[in-house]
Design a protein around this motif. Structure first.
Motif, short mmCIF file in Angstrom:
data_model
loop_
_atom_site.label_atom_id
_atom_site.label_comp_id
_atom_site.label_asym_id
_atom_site.label_seq_id
_atom_site.Cartn_x
_atom_site.Cartn_y
_atom_site.Cartn_z
N ALA A 1 -0.66 59.34 5.70
CA ALA A 1 -0.52 58.82 4.34
C ALA A 1 -0.91 57.33 4.30
CB ALA A 1 0.91 59.00 3.86
N GLN A 2 -0.47 56.59 5.28
CA GLN A 2 -0.80 55.17 5.32
C GLN A 2 -2.33 54.98 5.47
OE1 GLN A 2 0.54 52.54 4.52
NE2 GLN A 2 -0.77 50.98 5.44
N HIS A 3 -2.93 55.82 6.30
CA HIS A 3 -4.38 55.76 6.50
C HIS A 3 -5.12 56.06 5.18
CE1 HIS A 3 -8.29 56.30 8.29
NE2 HIS A 3 -8.33 57.55 7.89
N LEU A 4 -4.61 57.06 4.46
CA LEU A 4 -5.20 57.43 3.17
C LEU A 4 -5.09 56.25 2.18
CD1 LEU A 4 -6.41 59.96 1.85
CD2 LEU A 4 -4.09 60.71 1.31
N ARG A 5 -3.93 55.60 2.19
CA ARG A 5 -3.75 54.42 1.30
C ARG A 5 -4.78 53.35 1.64
NH1 ARG A 5 1.70 54.91 2.95
NH2 ARG A 5 2.75 56.22 1.43
N GLU A 6 -4.96 53.09 2.93
CA GLU A 6 -5.89 52.03 3.34
C GLU A 6 -7.33 52.41 3.00
OE1 GLU A 6 -5.24 50.58 7.35
OE2 GLU A 6 -3.08 50.61 7.06
N LEU A 7 -7.66 53.68 3.15
CA LEU A 7 -9.02 54.13 2.83
C LEU A 7 -9.30 53.98 1.34
CD1 LEU A 7 -11.72 55.61 3.41
CD2 LEU A 7 -10.51 57.74 2.99
N ILE A 8 -8.38 54.45 0.51
CA ILE A 8 -8.63 54.40 -0.93
C ILE A 8 -8.59 52.96 -1.42
CG2 ILE A 8 -7.75 55.15 -3.19
CD1 ILE A 8 -7.02 57.83 -1.87
N ALA A 9 -7.71 52.15 -0.84
CA ALA A 9 -7.67 50.73 -1.23
C ALA A 9 -9.01 50.06 -0.91
CB ALA A 9 -6.54 50.02 -0.48
N ARG A 10 -9.61 50.44 0.19
CA ARG A 10 -10.88 49.81 0.59
C ARG A 10 -12.05 50.31 -0.24
NH1 ARG A 10 -14.44 50.91 5.99
NH2 ARG A 10 -14.94 52.70 4.66
N ASP A 11 -12.09 51.63 -0.51
CA ASP A 11 -13.33 52.23 -1.02
C ASP A 11 -13.30 52.64 -2.49
OD1 ASP A 11 -14.34 51.88 1.47
OD2 ASP A 11 -14.22 53.97 2.08
N LYS A 12 -12.19 52.36 -3.19
CA LYS A 12 -12.02 52.89 -4.56
C LYS A 12 -13.09 52.43 -5.54
CE LYS A 12 -8.91 49.08 -5.46
NZ LYS A 12 -7.56 48.59 -5.68
N ASN A 13 -13.72 51.29 -5.29
CA ASN A 13 -14.68 50.76 -6.28
C ASN A 13 -16.14 51.10 -5.97
OD1 ASN A 13 -12.69 49.50 -7.90
ND2 ASN A 13 -12.60 47.79 -6.46
N HIS A 14 -16.37 51.91 -4.95
CA HIS A 14 -17.77 52.23 -4.59
C HIS A 14 -18.29 53.37 -5.46
CE1 HIS A 14 -18.39 49.70 -1.09
NE2 HIS A 14 -17.16 49.97 -0.71
#
Ligand code: BDP
Length: 616
Positions: free
Chosen positions: A388-401
């Motif tokens: 879950a933490q990994h998913l949070r970090e991924l979406i936080a990083r890539d949400k605007n692409h």
């Protein structure tokens, strides 16, 4: 999480280059307290494994140390100073002189350390990083570490690609004002000929500020403005971001106080929509058919180290074959890759590093695990929390692409096993909460079929990995073709969702030929792909084909692999195998080998590719 950029109020210094390097066995106790001897040096960014000839380094399990000196630019007095790692695989502890400034677990997402209170403008500091490559049942991806009779540690993992480790992405020292823009989220929409941009700006280190925004087109002309931390901006006569025809606007976000500029950050973004409707995958309201590959970040010597030359060349080859997309199998790729995809109109399925949540692989082709995958002692609640933490970090990083059109939450989990639903349901809820705009998928393993899969209904798109004609029905393409069709129709029938093939392929030794259906030959790879394509073209709900793999890649040792996984359509050094030319025929409607014979802009090629690409 914003990426690091220079702006009128921010500076960036690259810390890439050669760092001192040592294994924990040779670095001595508390290596951060003094200078590590410069006997070995390792480049950043690069995995360290293939750099040195010493097998004790390549096969090392545990901690290695990186160290260098860094001078803070003297003009940075009064600024906030931030250290940013694109990734450290798989866990990091970061020291500035004798002070621990950051700890991070997860080898494929960025993290930062705020150094404002521990460094001074104009001064030098010693930067030391402990890098731990161990994978356990509470890391993503998972693995296990055993102690051998002679005391050495042995790392095992449930994926085939080599466990490269190190500082494989860029490291940057950045300045920002103390009061600064800390995050921006944009969600775009289409309203007739206008684009809508719903935005949220977050700020930190400030006890009072205003926010103003400007949207610039590619010519730098201001096309819209807004004020306030959240709101909606309208762009008239919008130019859409489209697959194969990228268009990016800049969102200039300014923090002001009493009308004076405090901080400024520029976010490139594209206006596009993504939607699953019935059994279609729509981009900008138009049916989209994925053509392309599962890839890896993998090159000789650098391992998983990011490399701009390979980035450019790989995208050239994607275009040459007529691929419009790829999956970031099996982990988030470097931010540079997504920025490039944004600028060049390549569509991305963005995958977490959750590969190998499946003990069925230990049961061989029966898929029966020696012990249940999702049992508490295997991949239970704590694994799920890390996931879950990994998913949070991924979406936080890539949400605007704009290039990212779908999240893939896992590759080949044991979705056929009891416990899978309890494990995945909260993760699906979390992903939808973090990003309500993008569809979700996971890549289904061959043990999971339309009858026994327990999670597919939670997701939006069925992504299926299959190796009929390779691991099963080896050398028998006729059976492979009919079994594949029967199974894919079964998935569609039970779940009624768009379906794509997220992996299919055959190991292929370049230069090996046969007139018969001989596995490992170039002809067999070509013919296997063609058999699959015939099936896809007969199923109306099919929305895409991603071949496994774009290029050959390095694996751990194993009797299934000869110098790595050879399912690449290109070799590890990016030479085309025979299948590359037939793919080009299918995806671009072209045969031939000259790069000059078909460009993206060639109308005949584009029309033919479009017709092929949407055929279903
Ligand atoms: C699939 C995995 C992929 C492997 C591939 C293979 O998803 O990572 O490389 O098999 O065996 O199961 O080539």
């Amino acid at each position: 999480m914003l990426s690091t950029r220079t702006t009128p109020t921010r500076d960036v210094v690259s810390l890439d280059g050669l760092w001192r390097f040592a294994l924990d066995t040779t670095a001595g106790p508390e290596p951060w307290t003094s200078r590590i001897p410069a006997t070995l040096e390792a480049p950043v960014p690069a995995s360290y494994n293939d750099l040195f000839v010493d097998p004790a380094i390549r096969d090392h399990v545990g901690v290695v140390w990186y160290q260098r000196e860094v001078r803070v630019p003297r003009g940075w007095a009064g600024e906030r100073v931030v250290l940013r790692f694109g990734s450290v695989t798989h866990a990091a502890q970061v020291y500035v002189d004798d002070t621990l400034v950051a700890e991070h677990v997860g080898g494929y997402t960025p993290f930062e350390a705020d150094l404002t209170d521990v460094v001074a403008a104009g001064q030098e500091f010693r930067l030391t990083v402990a890098v731990d490559n161990r994978l356990t049942n509470i890391t993503i991806p998972p693995g296990s570490v055993d102690t051998l009779p002679d005391g050495r540690l042995k790392q095992s993992y449930f994926h085939d690609f080599y466990n490269y480790a190190g500082i494989a992405r860029s490291v940057k020292l950045a300045s920002t004002p103390r009061a600064h823009v800390s995050d921006i989220t944009v969600v775009t929409g289409i309203d007739g000929t206008s684009g809508t941009v719903d935005y949220t700006v977050e700020a930190a280190g400030t006890d009072g500020h205003d926010v103003r925004l400007r949207v610039l087109d590619e010519d730098g002309v201001t096309v819209a403005t807004a004020e306030g931390e959240t709101g909606s901006i309208r762009i008239d006569d919008v130019r859409l971001w489209q697959p194969g025809a990228a268009y990016l606007y800049d969102l200039v976000v300014e923090l002001t106080r009493d009308g004076e500029l405090v901080d400024s950050y520029t976010l490139p973004f594209g206006v596009r929509t993504v939607e699953v409707r019935g059994t279609q995958f729509l981009i900008n309201g138009e049916p989209f058919y994925f053509t392309g590959f599962g890839k890896h970040e993998d090159t000789p010597v650098r391992g998983k180290g990011h490399d701009d030359a390979y980035l450019v060349h790989d995208f050239q080859l994607l275009d040459w074959t007529g691929a419009n997309s790829f999956r970031t199998s099996h982990y988030p790729y470097a931010e540079e890759v997504l920025d490039f995809a944004d600028r060049h109109g390549i569509v991305v399925v963005d995958e977490t590093a959750a590969v190998g949540l499946n003990l069925g692989v230990q049961g061989g082709l029966t898929g029966i695990p020696p012990t249940p995958t999702f049992a508490e002692e295997n991949f239970g609640g704590e694994t799920k929390n890390v996931h879950a933490q990994h998913l949070r970090e991924l979406i936080a990083r890539d949400k605007n692409h704009p290039s990212v059109v779908m999240w893939s939450i896992a590759n080949e989990p044991a979705s056929n096993e009891e416990g899978a639903r309890g494990y995945f349901e909260p993760l699906v809820d979390l992903a939808r909460d973090l990003d309500p705009t993008r569809p979700l998928t996971y890549a289904a393993v061959m043990f999971a079929n339309p009858t026994n899969d327990t999670i597919a209904d939670l997701f939006d798109v069925l992504s299926i990995n299959r190796y009929y004609g390779w691991y099963v029905f080896t050398g028998d393409l006729a059976t492979a073709e009919s079994v594949l069709e029967q199974e894919l129709r079964g998935w569609v029938q039970r779940f009624g969702k768009p379906i794509m093939m997220s992996e299919y392929g055959a190991d292929t030794q370049p230069g090996l030929h046969s007139v018969w259906d001989m596995p490992w030959t170039e002809e067999y790879q070509t013919d296997l792909l063609a058999a699959y394509h015939r099936v896809f073209d007969r199923i109306p709900e099919f929305v895409g084909e991603h071949i496994w793999n774009f290029a050959d890649f390095m694996t751990g040792p194993g009797i299934h692999r000869v110098d790595g996984n050879k399912k690449g359509v290109f070799t590890r050094d990016r030479k085309p195998k025979g299948a590359a030319f037939s793919l080009r025929g299918r995806w671009r409607g072209l045969e031939g080998r000259k790069p000059g014979s078909a460009h993206a802009g060639d109308p005949a090629a584009t029309d033919a590719a479009a017709t092929e690409g949407t055929a279903s």
